[in-house]
Design an enzyme around this catalytic site. Sequence first.
Site, PDB file in Angstrom:
ATOM      1  N   ASN A  16       0.867  -1.174   0.000  1.00 41.83           N
ATOM      2  CA  ASN A  16       0.000   0.000   0.000  1.00 41.83           C
ATOM      3  C   ASN A  16       0.909   1.231   0.000  1.00 41.83           C
ATOM      4  OD1 ASN A  16      -1.814   2.028   0.509  1.00 41.83           O
ATOM      5  ND2 ASN A  16      -2.927   0.905   2.089  1.00 41.83           N
ATOM      6  N   ARG A  71      -2.588  -1.947  -3.567  1.00 38.54           N
ATOM      7  CA  ARG A  71      -3.743  -1.070  -3.467  1.00 38.54           C
ATOM      8  C   ARG A  71      -3.576   0.037  -4.503  1.00 38.54           C
ATOM      9  NH1 ARG A  71      -3.930   4.027  -0.711  1.00 38.54           N
ATOM     10  NH2 ARG A  71      -5.971   4.805  -1.266  1.00 38.54           N
ATOM     11  N   HIS A 159     -12.344   3.947  -0.962  1.00 41.37           N
ATOM     12  CA  HIS A 159     -12.475   3.065   0.212  1.00 41.37           C
ATOM     13  C   HIS A 159     -13.235   1.791  -0.132  1.00 41.37           C
ATOM     14  CE1 HIS A 159     -12.117   6.665   3.211  1.00 41.37           C
ATOM     15  NE2 HIS A 159     -10.952   6.038   3.095  1.00 41.37           N
ATOM     16  N   HIS A 187     -16.960   4.382   6.977  1.00 41.15           N
ATOM     17  CA  HIS A 187     -15.521   4.261   7.204  1.00 41.15           C
ATOM     18  C   HIS A 187     -15.031   5.624   7.678  1.00 41.15           C
ATOM     19  CE1 HIS A 187     -11.346   2.837   6.145  1.00 41.15           C
ATOM     20  NE2 HIS A 187     -11.186   4.127   6.353  1.00 41.15           N
ATOM     21  N   ARG A 220      -9.433  17.110   5.172  1.00 38.69           N
ATOM     22  CA  ARG A 220     -10.175  17.415   3.940  1.00 38.69           C
ATOM     23  C   ARG A 220     -11.558  17.966   4.276  1.00 38.69           C
ATOM     24  NH1 ARG A 220      -9.470  11.687   1.172  1.00 38.69           N
ATOM     25  NH2 ARG A 220      -7.643  11.292   2.450  1.00 38.69           N
ATOM     26  N   GLU A 313     -14.260   2.918  14.840  1.00 38.12           N
ATOM     27  CA  GLU A 313     -13.957   1.771  15.705  1.00 38.12           C
ATOM     28  C   GLU A 313     -13.794   2.175  17.166  1.00 38.12           C
ATOM     29  OE1 GLU A 313     -10.358   0.121  14.020  1.00 38.12           O
ATOM     30  OE2 GLU A 313     -11.289  -0.014  12.055  1.00 38.12           O
ATOM     31  N   GLU A 367      -8.196  -3.782   5.391  1.00 45.73           N
ATOM     32  CA  GLU A 367      -7.971  -3.534   3.966  1.00 45.73           C
ATOM     33  C   GLU A 367      -6.834  -4.382   3.401  1.00 45.73           C
ATOM     34  OE1 GLU A 367      -8.012   0.699   4.864  1.00 45.73           O
ATOM     35  OE2 GLU A 367      -9.113   1.028   3.006  1.00 45.73           O
TER      36      GLU A 367
HETATM   37  P1  ADP Z   1      -6.229   6.258   8.285  1.00 45.21           P
HETATM   38  O1  ADP Z   1      -7.398   6.727   7.472  1.00 45.21           O
HETATM   39  O2  ADP Z   1      -5.026   7.133   8.147  1.00 45.21           O
HETATM   40  O3  ADP Z   1      -5.961   4.776   8.192  1.00 45.21           O
HETATM   41  P2  ADP Z   1      -7.325   5.634  10.903  1.00 45.21           P
HETATM   42  O4  ADP Z   1      -8.372   4.733  10.353  1.00 45.21           O
HETATM   43  O5  ADP Z   1      -6.254   5.038  11.729  1.00 45.21           O
HETATM   44  O6  ADP Z   1      -6.677   6.548   9.785  1.00 45.21           O
HETATM   45  O7  ADP Z   1      -8.082   6.745  11.772  1.00 45.21           O
HETATM   46  C1  ADP Z   1      -7.395   7.820  12.324  1.00 45.21           C
HETATM   47  C2  ADP Z   1      -8.368   8.617  13.173  1.00 45.21           C
HETATM   48  O8  ADP Z   1      -8.902   7.769  14.211  1.00 45.21           O
HETATM   49  C3  ADP Z   1      -7.723   9.804  13.860  1.00 45.21           C
HETATM   50  O9  ADP Z   1      -8.575  10.924  13.767  1.00 45.21           O
HETATM   51  C4  ADP Z   1      -7.644   9.347  15.312  1.00 45.21           C
HETATM   52  O10 ADP Z   1      -7.714  10.428  16.173  1.00 45.21           O
HETATM   53  C5  ADP Z   1      -8.902   8.509  15.408  1.00 45.21           C
HETATM   54  N1  ADP Z   1      -8.873   7.654  16.595  1.00 45.21           N
HETATM   55  C6  ADP Z   1      -8.057   6.614  16.868  1.00 45.21           C
HETATM   56  N2  ADP Z   1      -8.309   6.126  18.120  1.00 45.21           N
HETATM   57  C7  ADP Z   1      -9.296   6.907  18.641  1.00 45.21           C
HETATM   58  C8  ADP Z   1      -9.999   6.940  19.890  1.00 45.21           C
HETATM   59  N3  ADP Z   1      -9.728   6.065  20.850  1.00 45.21           N
HETATM   60  N4  ADP Z   1     -10.956   7.877  20.051  1.00 45.21           N
HETATM   61  C9  ADP Z   1     -11.232   8.761  19.093  1.00 45.21           C
HETATM   62  N5  ADP Z   1     -10.620   8.790  17.896  1.00 45.21           N
HETATM   63  C10 ADP Z   1      -9.667   7.884  17.665  1.00 45.21           C
END
Ligand code: ADP
Length: 387
Positions: A16, A71, A159, A187, A220, A313, A367
């Site tokens: 990726n 990807r 996505h 997502h 964004r 999540e 992914e």
């Molecule tokens: P990417 O799209 O770069 O893969 P992720 O899916 O890891 O990103 O998501 C990143 C986001 O998830 C960030 O805004 C981060 O703050 C948020 N995040 C991760 N853990 C938590 C949490 N425990 N509570 C709130 N937001 C979270």
Amino acid sequence: MPSPRGVKSHPCLVINAGSSSVKCSVFDLASDTLLFKDEIERVDSIEGAIGLIAERLYQAGHTDIKAIGHRVAHGGEYFRDAALIDDALVKIIEEYTPLAPLHNPPILAGIAMTRQHWPDVPQVAVFDTAFHQTMPPCAATYAVPEAWREMGLRRYGFHGTSHKYVMLRVAQELNTTPVQLRIISCHLGNGASVCAIERGVSVDTSMGMTALEGLVMGTRSGDVDPGIFAYLKRALGFSVEQIEDVLYKKSGLAALSGLGNDMRDIEKQAAEGNAKAQLAIEVYAYRARKYIGAYAAAMGGCDVLAFTGGIGENSATMRSRICDGLEFMGLDFDEEKNRQIKLEEFEVPQLQRPGSRIRVMVTQTREQWMIAQETGRICKREGIDDG
Ligand code: ADP
């Protein structure tokens, strides 16, 4: 972990390649296990990163890679499915690169380099856009002149790999098949999109021709009035490049909160009374809820509302805010369960009360794993699977 006795292992490398890092994983497709995982941050060049990955794989003893999955951000209208990489396919991806000028170039460089390192290994391109090629014209079409539409201006969506995984995982968890379900998949990561999945196919999604449309994201903007462009240029003298840079990198949660793009910091500050952080959260949740309502209308209902991505999540507060007000759709959200869940790998907890017409499900997206699965499927279909 080795394959079960007697089963030949089938290591599949997943690459990726992003602009700031290259993630890689190796899955044994025979035993469905993760063998290796790495991420090269702040790459000076993609070529260098791939070279480093090859070296680390060699050192870890993974010298028998049987297939490689990449990807690919944008596959345009041409790719409705993942596809085996050859010179002709690379050419087609190159033709779509103007549609994804930030995302496709590092991926193409990664593909070129991996083909040099592993010339005899079959390689597969797995497109973020492919899953959404089932969108009906009413959802995919922008109301712009025909000449523009003929130049490729339409909604593609991204996505796709994550939304497809969520669809399959949710159906599996409910002991049914995707064709039985209408799923709204959210997502919510740094990039974010919602997808309406009706009976196994994507029928609408919030990202459009580019990954800018739709939800508020980390940096964004998501949806803005296109009239903003003319105003910024005419009245304020901004160049197209400046506007694009701001909308991609200096907008979203970061711009609203003034605290950066990390939802954890924003939620913490909001709880302490920071008004900007509170507004950022409200705009974020409202936009997501609006899309969920729209997609329920698009599908004539919804059976499952699914959350994934770092925010989906992990943020119980954000899930709660987004779901707040969806009672009219038949959602009876269980706040207690929402607060209590601790998401373990592959689990899909449900957050509705008994009797709720809509299920709310949460799962970690996979992914990389999904790309490995797609790679294995395409190799089998092309008759080059020796696993
Ligand atoms: P990417 O799209 O770069 O893969 P992720 O899916 O890891 O990103 O998501 C990143 C986001 O998830 C960030 O805004 C981060 O703050 C948020 N995040 C991760 N853990 C938590 C949490 N425990 N509570 C709130 N937001 C979270």
